[in-house]
Motif scaffolding. Structure first.
Motif, PDB file in Angstrom:
ATOM      1  N   LEU A 157     -49.381 -33.299   2.051  1.00  0.00           N
ATOM      2  CA  LEU A 157     -49.306 -32.250   1.080  1.00  0.00           C
ATOM      3  C   LEU A 157     -48.992 -30.775   2.021  1.00  0.00           C
ATOM      4  O   LEU A 157     -48.065 -29.962   1.237  1.00  0.00           O
ATOM      5  N   LYS A 158     -49.548 -30.658   3.069  1.00  0.00           N
ATOM      6  CA  LYS A 158     -49.457 -29.455   3.876  1.00  0.00           C
ATOM      7  C   LYS A 158     -47.935 -29.337   4.280  1.00  0.00           C
ATOM      8  O   LYS A 158     -47.265 -28.088   4.017  1.00  0.00           O
ATOM      9  N   TYR A 159     -47.571 -30.345   4.389  1.00  0.00           N
ATOM     10  CA  TYR A 159     -45.934 -30.384   4.919  1.00  0.00           C
ATOM     11  C   TYR A 159     -45.102 -30.010   3.736  1.00  0.00           C
ATOM     12  O   TYR A 159     -44.175 -29.310   4.011  1.00  0.00           O
ATOM     13  N   VAL A 160     -45.225 -30.756   2.797  1.00  0.00           N
ATOM     14  CA  VAL A 160     -44.496 -30.465   1.639  1.00  0.00           C
ATOM     15  C   VAL A 160     -44.476 -29.219   1.074  1.00  0.00           C
ATOM     16  O   VAL A 160     -43.548 -28.554   0.806  1.00  0.00           O
ATOM     17  N   ASN A 161     -45.726 -28.608   0.867  1.00  0.00           N
ATOM     18  CA  ASN A 161     -45.925 -27.209   0.524  1.00  0.00           C
ATOM     19  C   ASN A 161     -45.151 -26.241   1.110  1.00  0.00           C
ATOM     20  O   ASN A 161     -44.654 -25.382   0.799  1.00  0.00           O
ATOM     21  N   LEU A 162     -45.116 -26.852   2.701  1.00  0.00           N
ATOM     22  CA  LEU A 162     -44.464 -25.636   3.588  1.00  0.00           C
ATOM     23  C   LEU A 162     -43.010 -25.646   3.419  1.00  0.00           C
ATOM     24  O   LEU A 162     -42.414 -24.619   3.428  1.00  0.00           O
ATOM     25  N   MET A 163     -42.559 -26.928   3.225  1.00  0.00           N
ATOM     26  CA  MET A 163     -41.147 -27.215   3.186  1.00  0.00           C
ATOM     27  C   MET A 163     -40.772 -26.674   1.528  1.00  0.00           C
ATOM     28  O   MET A 163     -39.528 -25.664   1.536  1.00  0.00           O
ATOM     29  N   ALA A 164     -41.508 -26.590   0.720  1.00  0.00           N
ATOM     30  CA  ALA A 164     -41.147 -26.123  -0.550  1.00  0.00           C
ATOM     31  C   ALA A 164     -41.188 -24.450  -0.638  1.00  0.00           C
ATOM     32  O   ALA A 164     -40.219 -23.998  -1.362  1.00  0.00           O
ATOM     33  N   GLU A 165     -41.839 -23.908   0.155  1.00  0.00           N
ATOM     34  CA  GLU A 165     -41.813 -22.459   0.253  1.00  0.00           C
ATOM     35  C   GLU A 165     -40.721 -21.800   1.119  1.00  0.00           C
ATOM     36  O   GLU A 165     -40.478 -21.034   1.176  1.00  0.00           O
ATOM     37  N   ASN A 166     -39.896 -22.941   1.807  1.00  0.00           N
ATOM     38  CA  ASN A 166     -39.017 -22.431   3.001  1.00  0.00           C
ATOM     39  C   ASN A 166     -37.614 -22.990   2.601  1.00  0.00           C
ATOM     40  O   ASN A 166     -36.554 -23.092   3.202  1.00  0.00           O
ATOM     41  N   ILE A 167     -37.451 -23.687   1.531  1.00  0.00           N
ATOM     42  CA  ILE A 167     -36.409 -24.655   1.238  1.00  0.00           C
ATOM     43  C   ILE A 167     -35.014 -23.873   1.189  1.00  0.00           C
ATOM     44  O   ILE A 167     -34.035 -24.057   1.538  1.00  0.00           O
ATOM     45  N   THR A 168     -34.965 -22.751   0.377  1.00  0.00           N
ATOM     46  CA  THR A 168     -33.941 -21.927  -0.027  1.00  0.00           C
ATOM     47  C   THR A 168     -33.776 -21.376   1.640  1.00  0.00           C
ATOM     48  O   THR A 168     -32.333 -21.402   1.704  1.00  0.00           O
ATOM     49  N   PHE A 169     -34.566 -20.833   2.330  1.00  0.00           N
ATOM     50  CA  PHE A 169     -34.022 -20.251   3.674  1.00  0.00           C
ATOM     51  C   PHE A 169     -33.513 -21.331   4.293  1.00  0.00           C
ATOM     52  O   PHE A 169     -32.415 -20.874   5.193  1.00  0.00           O
ATOM     53  N   LEU A 170     -33.995 -22.517   4.473  1.00  0.00           N
ATOM     54  CA  LEU A 170     -33.434 -23.595   5.305  1.00  0.00           C
ATOM     55  C   LEU A 170     -31.958 -23.972   4.855  1.00  0.00           C
ATOM     56  O   LEU A 170     -30.915 -23.993   5.909  1.00  0.00           O
ATOM     57  N   GLU A 171     -31.792 -23.916   3.650  1.00  0.00           N
ATOM     58  CA  GLU A 171     -30.525 -24.378   3.240  1.00  0.00           C
ATOM     59  C   GLU A 171     -29.327 -23.295   3.635  1.00  0.00           C
ATOM     60  O   GLU A 171     -28.430 -23.386   3.951  1.00  0.00           O
ATOM     61  N   SER A 172     -29.592 -21.893   3.442  1.00  0.00           N
ATOM     62  CA  SER A 172     -28.996 -20.700   3.669  1.00  0.00           C
ATOM     63  C   SER A 172     -28.773 -20.739   5.225  1.00  0.00           C
ATOM     64  O   SER A 172     -27.612 -20.424   5.728  1.00  0.00           O
ATOM     65  N   LEU A 173     -29.589 -21.178   6.014  1.00  0.00           N
ATOM     66  CA  LEU A 173     -29.454 -21.052   7.391  1.00  0.00           C
ATOM     67  C   LEU A 173     -28.410 -22.368   7.831  1.00  0.00           C
ATOM     68  O   LEU A 173     -27.721 -21.999   8.761  1.00  0.00           O
ATOM     69  N   GLU A 174     -28.715 -23.446   7.397  1.00  0.00           N
ATOM     70  CA  GLU A 174     -27.621 -24.623   7.482  1.00  0.00           C
ATOM     71  C   GLU A 174     -26.300 -24.023   7.109  1.00  0.00           C
ATOM     72  O   GLU A 174     -25.238 -24.301   7.682  1.00  0.00           O
ATOM     73  N   GLU A 175     -25.982 -23.220   5.997  1.00  0.00           N
ATOM     74  CA  GLU A 175     -25.017 -23.045   5.233  1.00  0.00           C
ATOM     75  C   GLU A 175     -24.288 -22.142   6.080  1.00  0.00           C
ATOM     76  O   GLU A 175     -22.867 -21.941   6.292  1.00  0.00           O
ATOM     77  N   GLY A 176     -24.950 -21.193   6.922  1.00  0.00           N
ATOM     78  CA  GLY A 176     -24.577 -20.143   7.585  1.00  0.00           C
ATOM     79  C   GLY A 176     -24.322 -20.320   8.972  1.00  0.00           C
ATOM     80  O   GLY A 176     -24.130 -19.672   9.742  1.00  0.00           O
ATOM     81  N   SER A 177     -24.362 -21.614   9.389  1.00  0.00           N
ATOM     82  CA  SER A 177     -23.968 -22.130  10.774  1.00  0.00           C
ATOM     83  C   SER A 177     -22.732 -22.897  10.891  1.00  0.00           C
ATOM     84  O   SER A 177     -22.455 -23.451  10.155  1.00  0.00           O
ATOM     85  N   TYR A 182     -32.185 -36.573   2.120  1.00  0.00           N
ATOM     86  CA  TYR A 182     -32.397 -37.671   1.086  1.00  0.00           C
ATOM     87  C   TYR A 182     -33.728 -37.898   0.774  1.00  0.00           C
ATOM     88  O   TYR A 182     -34.250 -38.458  -0.140  1.00  0.00           O
ATOM     89  N   VAL A 183     -34.861 -37.329   1.678  1.00  0.00           N
ATOM     90  CA  VAL A 183     -36.057 -37.657   1.230  1.00  0.00           C
ATOM     91  C   VAL A 183     -37.066 -36.403   1.193  1.00  0.00           C
ATOM     92  O   VAL A 183     -37.595 -36.017   0.025  1.00  0.00           O
ATOM     93  N   VAL A 184     -37.028 -35.738   2.370  1.00  0.00           N
ATOM     94  CA  VAL A 184     -38.037 -34.643   2.227  1.00  0.00           C
ATOM     95  C   VAL A 184     -37.593 -33.488   1.313  1.00  0.00           C
ATOM     96  O   VAL A 184     -38.411 -33.083   0.295  1.00  0.00           O
ATOM     97  N   ARG A 185     -36.123 -33.127   1.408  1.00  0.00           N
ATOM     98  CA  ARG A 185     -35.797 -31.922   0.285  1.00  0.00           C
ATOM     99  C   ARG A 185     -36.212 -32.254  -1.104  1.00  0.00           C
ATOM    100  O   ARG A 185     -36.638 -31.677  -1.855  1.00  0.00           O
ATOM    101  N   PRO A 186     -35.808 -33.561  -1.592  1.00  0.00           N
ATOM    102  CA  PRO A 186     -35.982 -33.926  -3.021  1.00  0.00           C
ATOM    103  C   PRO A 186     -37.414 -33.721  -3.263  1.00  0.00           C
ATOM    104  O   PRO A 186     -37.789 -33.533  -4.525  1.00  0.00           O
ATOM    105  N   VAL A 187     -38.080 -34.350  -2.255  1.00  0.00           N
ATOM    106  CA  VAL A 187     -39.533 -34.338  -2.484  1.00  0.00           C
ATOM    107  C   VAL A 187     -40.107 -32.919  -2.617  1.00  0.00           C
ATOM    108  O   VAL A 187     -40.942 -32.600  -3.683  1.00  0.00           O
ATOM    109  N   ALA A 188     -39.748 -32.226  -1.599  1.00  0.00           N
ATOM    110  CA  ALA A 188     -40.371 -30.869  -1.901  1.00  0.00           C
ATOM    111  C   ALA A 188     -39.746 -30.300  -2.937  1.00  0.00           C
ATOM    112  O   ALA A 188     -40.399 -28.893  -3.620  1.00  0.00           O
ATOM    113  N   LYS A 189     -38.423 -30.347  -3.259  1.00  0.00           N
ATOM    114  CA  LYS A 189     -37.951 -29.655  -4.750  1.00  0.00           C
ATOM    115  C   LYS A 189     -38.778 -30.093  -5.843  1.00  0.00           C
ATOM    116  O   LYS A 189     -38.979 -29.372  -6.634  1.00  0.00           O
TER     117      LYS A 189
END
Lengths: 253, 197
Positions: A190-210, A49-56
């Motif tokens: 910013l460093k944190y959000v930048n890192l999240m933005a670069e990996n968001i797709t992967f994290l979502e696919s990891l969760e979906e595949g678990s 509800y917070v981190v991913r929307p900001v990163a997106k």
């Protein structure tokens, strides 16, 4: 899984105070696991509800070029931290590499925005105080999940805090006024959000595949820590890689 | 005497061939083809998602030993499961993996694997094919493919990305799920059925 994901996991590392005994290493006890799972679930909600929307949102208003400049800038700031850790590990060649990269990228690379050093053949050689402690044979401790921050171990937290305090960026901000310190905290965000933005797709696919996301993250995190340098004891013999565990077909026939 | 010597020689050569070490060059070639077809020809192409999944399914089931990996990830519960549960699990596990991995491979879009030789396994029938993939501006990610010789046919039985074994991760995840589920293996099957729907 990319390097960035692993950096992300490490970046999130923060922990309980003190180091656990070696008998506790790698596996967490049931009471700790109950806490870990509860905190993991809480973090997931914060993330959703917070981190991913900001990163997106950040990803939507930036392009790959900008995100790479941001990530280059923060990587460059971390070079002196790696240089100091290489000294503590007795790897002076690594220190030379880090300092060369820092000088080249800060000057020719316009304050670190461009990674000119890699183009010149001076490859990255990042290390941390967590890794330094590993070379000193300090045990890792159990797996813990911290509020908002995420997965870690006691040693990774100590390393994370030590690296944060030894960063030149922190000291420059610390010596300045309140605005400088605020700017520092915004930069960390910013460093944190930048890192999240670069990996968001992967994290979502990891969760979906678990089927058990907590267990998947815990297992991957602890296995990944196996890549850190290890302390060398007298009795040590050359080992096969630690992922070369027994996978014998005959066991399952 | 000469005949006996020849028989003995033939006997040992047959025995030897049955337990022959894996051919490293063939293993590398297999992974080269897999990454080329999987990444360059499928992910990088502009075909529809349906077509991509179709080709990916074929590639995935042909090159990965999902029967073995499925058994491995169930760990000690494999023997506790009855035959029907074992069969259903393997079928669901295959389906679930094809579905999730075709998405995960999108991460490699536009990237090319660099081959870095092989590392021997403690099992002479298996070998690790070492590759690297460039990731953004950072150091390249290490991807190791554990290849096993199944009676002359090579199959991937594990992929190790940055020291994280996918088989080991899945085993930890699945066995933890079963041990916590009140329904045990049946609970896992119910969960997987919902996931592949």
């Amino acid at each position: 899984m990319s390097n960035k994901i692993l950096t992300l996991l490490l970046f999130f590392s923060i922990s309980l105070s003190g180091c656990a005994s070696s008998s506790q290493q790698v596996s967490d006890v049931s009471t700790l696991e109950k806490y870990n799972r509860a905190m993991f679930s809480f973090n997931n909600k914060v993330d959703k509800y917070v981190v991913r929307p900001v990163a997106k949102g950040y990803k939507a208003v930036t392009n790959k070029y900008i995100r790479t400049r941001v990530s280059n800038f923060f990587n460059n700031i971390d070079e002196p931290v790696s240089a100091a850790n290489h000294i503590l590990q007795g790897e002076f060649g690594g220190t030379g590499t880090n300092l060369s990269r820092f000088v080249i990228n800060t000057t020719l690379g316009v304050a670190g925005l461009f990674d000119v050093a890699t183009s010149l053949g001076v490859q990255k050689d990042k290390t941390s105080f967590d890794e330094t402690m590993a070379t000193w044979c300090i045990p890792d401790g159990p797996f813990v999940v911290l509020p908002v921050i995420g997965p870690g171990t006691p040693r990774s937290v100590v390393g994370f805090v030590a690296d944060g305090y030894s960063s030149p960026a922190y000291w420059v901000a610390h010596e300045g006024n309140d605005d400088a310190m605020s700017a520092y905290y915004w930069a960390v965000g910013l460093k944190y959000v930048n890192l999240m933005a670069e990996n968001i797709t992967f994290l979502e696919s990891l969760e979906e595949g678990s089927i058990d996301y907590y267990e998947a993250v815990k297992s991957a995190y602890l296995q990944n820590r196996g890549r850190l340098k290890k302390c060398v004891k007298k009795d040590d013999v050359t080992e096969t890689p630690n992922f070369d565990f027994d996978m014998d077909e005959m066991d399952y026939n | 005497m000469k005949k006996i010597f020849i028989y003995v020689l033939v006997f040992f050569s047959i025995i030897q061939s049955g337990f022959a070490d894996i051919n490293k060059e063939k293993a590398v070639l297999m992974i080269e083809n897999l990454t080329k077809e999987g990444i360059e020809d499928i992910i990088n192409s502009n075909v529809s998602v349906e077509d991509k999944n179709k080709v990916f399914r074929k590639l995935f089931t042909e090159n990965l030993d999902l029967d073995f990996i499925g058994k491995y990830v169930l760990g000690r519960y494999w023997r506790q499961a009855n035959l029907s549960q074992q069969k259903e699990f393997i079928a669901l596990y295959k389906e679930f993996n094809v579905k999730t991995w075709s998405k995960r491979f999108d991460e490699f879009k536009g990237k090319e694997f660099v081959f870095k030789g092989t590392t021997p396994s403690s099992n002479p029938n298996q070998v690790f094919v070492n590759t690297e993939v460039p990731v953004g501006d950072g150091k390249p990610a290490s991807v190791k493919w554990r290849v096993s010789d199944k009676g002359g046919k090579l199959k991937v039985i594990d992929i190790i990305i940055e020291n994280v074994s996918l088989a080991q991760t899945a085993r930890n995840e699945y066995t933890a799920f079963i041990s916590k589920s009140p329904k045990g293996i049946e609970g896992l099957l119910e969960n997987l059925r919902q996931k592949v729907e």
